[in-house]
Design an enzyme around this catalytic site. Structure first.
Site, PDB file in Angstrom:
ATOM      1  N   GLY A  14       0.783  -1.234   0.000  1.00  0.00           N
ATOM      2  CA  GLY A  14       0.000   0.000   0.000  1.00  0.00           C
ATOM      3  C   GLY A  14       0.813   1.282   0.000  1.00  0.00           C
ATOM      4  O   GLY A  14       0.334   2.320   0.463  1.00  0.00           O
ATOM      5  N   ASN A  49       1.653   3.022  -2.662  1.00  0.00           N
ATOM      6  CA  ASN A  49       0.972   3.956  -3.578  1.00  0.00           C
ATOM      7  C   ASN A  49      -0.291   4.519  -2.939  1.00  0.00           C
ATOM      8  O   ASN A  49      -0.619   5.693  -3.122  1.00  0.00           O
ATOM      9  CB  ASN A  49       0.661   3.278  -4.913  1.00  0.00           C
ATOM     10  N   ARG A 107     -14.062 -14.881  -8.031  1.00  0.00           N
ATOM     11  CA  ARG A 107     -13.909 -13.593  -8.694  1.00  0.00           C
ATOM     12  C   ARG A 107     -15.227 -12.815  -8.758  1.00  0.00           C
ATOM     13  O   ARG A 107     -15.273 -11.612  -8.514  1.00  0.00           O
ATOM     14  CB  ARG A 107     -13.368 -13.826 -10.110  1.00  0.00           C
ATOM     15  N   MET A 154      -3.562  -7.293  -6.839  1.00  0.00           N
ATOM     16  CA  MET A 154      -2.903  -8.407  -7.521  1.00  0.00           C
ATOM     17  C   MET A 154      -3.858  -9.499  -7.982  1.00  0.00           C
ATOM     18  O   MET A 154      -3.480 -10.660  -8.068  1.00  0.00           O
ATOM     19  CB  MET A 154      -1.835  -9.012  -6.608  1.00  0.00           C
ATOM     20  N   LEU A 162      -9.645  -8.934 -12.312  1.00  0.00           N
ATOM     21  CA  LEU A 162     -11.003  -8.493 -11.998  1.00  0.00           C
ATOM     22  C   LEU A 162     -12.001  -9.111 -12.972  1.00  0.00           C
ATOM     23  O   LEU A 162     -11.711  -9.304 -14.151  1.00  0.00           O
ATOM     24  CB  LEU A 162     -11.080  -6.972 -12.073  1.00  0.00           C
ATOM     25  N   ASN A 209      -5.131   2.277 -13.203  1.00  0.00           N
ATOM     26  CA  ASN A 209      -4.156   1.368 -12.588  1.00  0.00           C
ATOM     27  C   ASN A 209      -2.766   1.972 -12.726  1.00  0.00           C
ATOM     28  O   ASN A 209      -2.513   2.754 -13.644  1.00  0.00           O
ATOM     29  CB  ASN A 209      -4.204   0.010 -13.322  1.00  0.00           C
ATOM     30  N   HIS A 248       1.252   0.702 -13.129  1.00  0.00           N
ATOM     31  CA  HIS A 248       2.061  -0.482 -13.430  1.00  0.00           C
ATOM     32  C   HIS A 248       3.525  -0.053 -13.520  1.00  0.00           C
ATOM     33  O   HIS A 248       3.828   0.966 -14.151  1.00  0.00           O
ATOM     34  CB  HIS A 248       1.594  -1.097 -14.754  1.00  0.00           C
ATOM     35  N   ASP A 304      -3.192  -5.011 -17.867  1.00  0.00           N
ATOM     36  CA  ASP A 304      -2.170  -4.009 -18.179  1.00  0.00           C
ATOM     37  C   ASP A 304      -2.302  -3.426 -19.588  1.00  0.00           C
ATOM     38  O   ASP A 304      -1.308  -3.091 -20.237  1.00  0.00           O
ATOM     39  CB  ASP A 304      -0.760  -4.584 -17.950  1.00  0.00           C
ATOM     40  N   GLU A 340       6.612   6.217  -9.042  1.00  0.00           N
ATOM     41  CA  GLU A 340       5.178   5.897  -8.921  1.00  0.00           C
ATOM     42  C   GLU A 340       4.499   6.809  -7.912  1.00  0.00           C
ATOM     43  O   GLU A 340       3.383   7.287  -8.126  1.00  0.00           O
ATOM     44  CB  GLU A 340       4.985   4.438  -8.482  1.00  0.00           C
TER      45      GLU A 340
HETATM   46  C1  GRF Z   1       3.630  -1.152  -7.400  1.00  0.00           C
HETATM   47  O1  GRF Z   1       4.892  -1.303  -8.003  1.00  0.00           O
HETATM   48  C2  GRF Z   1       2.542  -1.037  -8.449  1.00  0.00           C
HETATM   49  O2  GRF Z   1       2.948  -0.370  -9.594  1.00  0.00           O
HETATM   50  C3  GRF Z   1       2.285  -2.493  -8.778  1.00  0.00           C
HETATM   51  O3  GRF Z   1       2.379  -3.162  -7.544  1.00  0.00           O
HETATM   52  C4  GRF Z   1       3.214  -2.422  -6.662  1.00  0.00           C
HETATM   53  C5  GRF Z   1       2.396  -2.129  -5.446  1.00  0.00           C
HETATM   54  O4  GRF Z   1       3.129  -1.522  -4.430  1.00  0.00           O
HETATM   55  N1  GRF Z   1       1.021  -2.630  -9.469  1.00  0.00           N
HETATM   56  P1  GRF Z   1       2.377  -0.839  -3.229  1.00  0.00           P
HETATM   57  O5  GRF Z   1       1.417  -1.874  -2.647  1.00  0.00           O
HETATM   58  O6  GRF Z   1       1.640   0.364  -3.745  1.00  0.00           O
HETATM   59  O7  GRF Z   1       3.446  -0.468  -2.238  1.00  0.00           O
END
Ligand code: GRF
Length: 213
Positions: free
Chosen positions: A14, A16, A64, A89, A92, A106, A108, A144, A173
């Site tokens: 988490g 991000n 799902r 992860m 969906l 999203n 990536h 993606d 990010e």
């Molecule tokens: C990030 O690198 C994001 O781009 C990818 O998974 C990772 C998640 O990291 N989809 P966090 O849970 O936000 O720390």
């Protein structure tokens, strides 16, 4: 002015999510985190949400379709207007993706369409890429893919291993995701086919993340 209500879907760390929570802590930021949903009970991101006083739910449904139904109901209950996937992860349900078309984004850790799927940093190293980075895009049913909103470029250094490259990308990010959510919240994104145009141009902040963007 009312702020855009964002629902964040996570599975783990988490970081991000934290970047979005931190951005939204500024009253001038045009979005707020209305709900955090994790498909895993033990996700560290749930603690981050709790600490920030953000409503959060774990939906550990195996199935799902069951996850999609429960998540959809929770998101509507919290009047979420935009879903931000942040380290979510799980694939969906297609119906869910279609229901939230153009209202789900999203992040990536590669410059899509290069290196989709798992271990994109490892893929970049194996391919010998000189640059990688991260991408924020609208979500489409195929993993993606989807119209690209913003990217940030990160160099790949000769002595990089997966961990070092991942850390450098992650730092980008944390800057890029709040910027992309801001563009959406300001109503500046127009989708035409696979391309997104940004009314008023990219912010100086995003250009600053990229060499000569
Ligand atoms: C990030 O690198 C994001 O781009 C990818 O998974 C990772 C998640 O990291 N989809 P966090 O849970 O936000 O720390």
């Amino acid at each position: 002015m009312a702020r855009l209500r964002v629902g964040v879907l996570i599975s783990g760390r988490g970081s991000n999510l934290q970047a979005l929570i931190d951005a939204a802590a500024t009253p001038a930021y045009p979005a707020e985190i209305a709900l955090v949903i994790s498909n895993r009970l033990e996700a560290q991101g749930l603690q981050r949400a709790a600490q920030a006083g953000v409503p959060h739910e774990a939906i550990p449904a195996r199935d799902r379709a069951a996850f999609a139904a429960a998540a959809d109901a929770a998101l509507r209950r919290h009047r979420v207007e935009l879903i931000a996937l942040a380290g979510f992860m799980r694939l969906l349900d297609t119906g869910f993706v279609e229901a939230w078309q153009d209202r789900m984004i999203n992040i990536h850790p590669s410059l899509l369409p290069a290196f989709p799927g798992l271990h994109p940093q490892r893929q970049a190293l194996l391919a010998g890429a000189r640059f990688s980075g991260c991408t924020v895009h609208f979500v489409r049913p195929e993993m993606d893919t989807g119209p690209i909103i913003a990217q940030a470029v990160v160099p790949v250094r000769d002595d990089d291993d997966e961990e070092r490259l991942a850390a450098r990308i992650l730092a980008a990010e944390h800057q890029l995701y709040p910027l992309a959510v801001r563009l959406y919240a300001e109503g500046r994104l127009r989708i035409g086919g696979n391309r997104v145009t940004v009314a008023g141009g990219m912010t100086a902040d995003i250009a600053a993340l990229n060499p000569a963007a």
